[in-house]
Scaffold this motif. Structure first.
Motif, PDB file in Angstrom:
ATOM      1  N   PRO A 127       0.832  -1.206   0.000  1.00 26.17           N
ATOM      2  CA  PRO A 127       0.000   0.000   0.000  1.00 26.17           C
ATOM      3  C   PRO A 127       0.864   1.252   0.000  1.00 26.17           C
ATOM      4  O   PRO A 127       2.039   1.216   0.404  1.00 26.17           O
ATOM      5  N   SER A 128       0.272   2.360  -0.430  1.00 24.94           N
ATOM      6  CA  SER A 128       1.044   3.591  -0.545  1.00 24.94           C
ATOM      7  C   SER A 128       1.144   4.343   0.782  1.00 24.94           C
ATOM      8  O   SER A 128       1.977   5.232   0.933  1.00 24.94           O
ATOM      9  N   LEU A 129       0.300   3.980   1.779  1.00 26.30           N
ATOM     10  CA  LEU A 129       0.329   4.635   3.096  1.00 26.30           C
ATOM     11  C   LEU A 129       0.397   3.571   4.193  1.00 26.30           C
ATOM     12  O   LEU A 129      -0.545   3.381   4.966  1.00 26.30           O
ATOM     13  N   PRO A 130       1.526   2.862   4.303  1.00 21.38           N
ATOM     14  CA  PRO A 130       1.634   1.806   5.308  1.00 21.38           C
ATOM     15  C   PRO A 130       1.952   2.366   6.696  1.00 21.38           C
ATOM     16  O   PRO A 130       2.551   3.428   6.837  1.00 21.38           O
ATOM     17  N   ASN A 132       4.087   1.918  10.269  1.00 25.64           N
ATOM     18  CA  ASN A 132       5.418   1.378  10.570  1.00 25.64           C
ATOM     19  C   ASN A 132       5.347   0.394  11.736  1.00 25.64           C
ATOM     20  O   ASN A 132       6.057   0.516  12.740  1.00 25.64           O
ATOM     21  N   ASN A 133       4.479  -0.605  11.580  1.00 28.13           N
ATOM     22  CA  ASN A 133       4.265  -1.599  12.628  1.00 28.13           C
ATOM     23  C   ASN A 133       4.494  -3.021  12.113  1.00 28.13           C
ATOM     24  O   ASN A 133       3.878  -3.968  12.584  1.00 28.13           O
ATOM     25  N   GLY A 134       5.379  -3.141  11.123  1.00 24.47           N
ATOM     26  CA  GLY A 134       5.640  -4.459  10.539  1.00 24.47           C
ATOM     27  C   GLY A 134       4.838  -4.733   9.290  1.00 24.47           C
ATOM     28  O   GLY A 134       4.777  -5.886   8.830  1.00 24.47           O
ATOM     29  N   ILE A 184       9.677  -5.005   4.852  1.00 26.41           N
ATOM     30  CA  ILE A 184       8.937  -4.844   6.104  1.00 26.41           C
ATOM     31  C   ILE A 184       9.083  -3.402   6.581  1.00 26.41           C
ATOM     32  O   ILE A 184      10.202  -2.924   6.789  1.00 26.41           O
ATOM     33  N   VAL A 185       7.963  -2.726   6.728  1.00 29.74           N
ATOM     34  CA  VAL A 185       7.972  -1.363   7.259  1.00 29.74           C
ATOM     35  C   VAL A 185       7.740  -1.467   8.758  1.00 29.74           C
ATOM     36  O   VAL A 185       6.618  -1.655   9.235  1.00 29.74           O
ATOM     37  N   ASP A 186       8.823  -1.367   9.523  1.00 27.81           N
ATOM     38  CA  ASP A 186       8.733  -1.508  10.973  1.00 27.81           C
ATOM     39  C   ASP A 186       9.097  -0.186  11.650  1.00 27.81           C
ATOM     40  O   ASP A 186       9.130   0.875  11.015  1.00 27.81           O
ATOM     41  N   ALA A 187       9.406  -0.242  12.931  1.00 26.75           N
ATOM     42  CA  ALA A 187       9.683   0.973  13.701  1.00 26.75           C
ATOM     43  C   ALA A 187      10.948   1.688  13.240  1.00 26.75           C
ATOM     44  O   ALA A 187      11.170   2.857  13.596  1.00 26.75           O
ATOM     45  N   SER A 188      11.783   1.007  12.451  1.00 22.52           N
ATOM     46  CA  SER A 188      12.983   1.673  11.944  1.00 22.52           C
ATOM     47  C   SER A 188      12.648   2.724  10.892  1.00 22.52           C
ATOM     48  O   SER A 188      13.497   3.544  10.540  1.00 22.52           O
ATOM     49  N   PHE A 189      11.427   2.695  10.404  1.00 22.16           N
ATOM     50  CA  PHE A 189      10.954   3.704   9.463  1.00 22.16           C
ATOM     51  C   PHE A 189      10.272   4.817  10.257  1.00 22.16           C
ATOM     52  O   PHE A 189       9.195   4.615  10.830  1.00 22.16           O
ATOM     53  N   ASP A 190      10.879   5.966  10.310  1.00 27.87           N
ATOM     54  CA  ASP A 190      10.228   7.104  10.954  1.00 27.87           C
ATOM     55  C   ASP A 190       9.022   7.551  10.130  1.00 27.87           C
ATOM     56  O   ASP A 190       9.013   7.417   8.906  1.00 27.87           O
ATOM     57  N   PRO A 191       7.987   8.079  10.791  1.00 25.86           N
ATOM     58  CA  PRO A 191       6.830   8.586  10.048  1.00 25.86           C
ATOM     59  C   PRO A 191       7.263   9.647   9.042  1.00 25.86           C
ATOM     60  O   PRO A 191       8.166  10.451   9.304  1.00 25.86           O
TER      61      PRO A 191
END
Length: 203
Positions: A127-130, A132-134, A184-191
């Motif tokens: 998705p284009s707006l994931p 950052n929770n995995g 995987i978009v996790d917590a390492s991705f800042d908003p």
């Protein structure tokens, strides 16, 4: 007008001039470039005329399947009594770059004309707006080369793929120019907003 030799007569009442014109088949594509899925209009002129005998014209694409070049029929249309036709086709999943499109009539001479279409690379993130929770994000593309390697960077950085197979670096399209991988978009991705950029690597 239809294929073959035609004459143009100029007559001023005193002198008559006759000019012979040899009409050859012509194929025009609109547009001439675009990504996979583009709807293309194919217009043909100077083909055999359908006078009494139905002359159909088939559009062929120099498709690549399993890394072996083959041709695929995309559309066909009957020629008019003036040897013209108009039809449309959709650009198939295929490797990027210039491809030859051929229009071939079913007359005894298999009259034909060629034109070029350039397939462009596309990149899509879903998705284009994931969050950052995995969240699993799929990055997919079409129109790539199946022999050239690429690097996919997210905001200028490489990330591990979701299946743990390694970095997103160094991959190429399959035999029809497609690719798809997950990160995987996790917590390492800042908003915030991230840019997915595909780089073609220099050999």
């Amino acid at each position: 007008t239809k294929i073959g030799r035609h004459n143009v007569t100029i007559d001023d009442g005193k002198c008559v001039f006759i000019i012979y014109v040899n009409v050859v088949p012509t194929l025009i594509l609109t547009p001439t470039e675009g990504p996979v899925g583009t709807v293309v209009t194919a217009q043909g002129y100077g083909f055999p005329a359908s006078d009494g005998t139905k002359i159909n014209v088939t559009i062929w694409w120099d498709y690549v399947d399993s890394c072996t070049p083959i041709t695929v029929a995309l559309a066909w249309q009957l020629a008019t009594t003036q040897g013209q036709f108009t039809t449309t086709f959709t650009v198939p999943h295929t490797v990027g770059g210039t491809h030859i499109v051929s229009a071939i009539a079913n007359d005894t001479l298999t009259t034909s004309a060629d034109a070029e279409f350039k397939v462009l690379v596309t990149l899509k993130v879903t998705p284009s707006l994931p969050a950052n929770n995995g969240t699993l994000v799929t990055v997919s593309g079409t129109g790539l080369s199946n022999v050239t390697w690429y690097d996919l960077l997210i905001n200028g950085k490489d990330y591990y793929t979701a299946d743990g197979s390694g970095w997103t670096i160094f991959f190429h399209g399959d035999c029809v120019g497609d690719f798809s991988l997950q990160i995987i978009v996790d917590a390492s991705f800042d908003p915030g907003t991230y840019a997915a950029v595909l780089y073609r690597l220099v050999d």
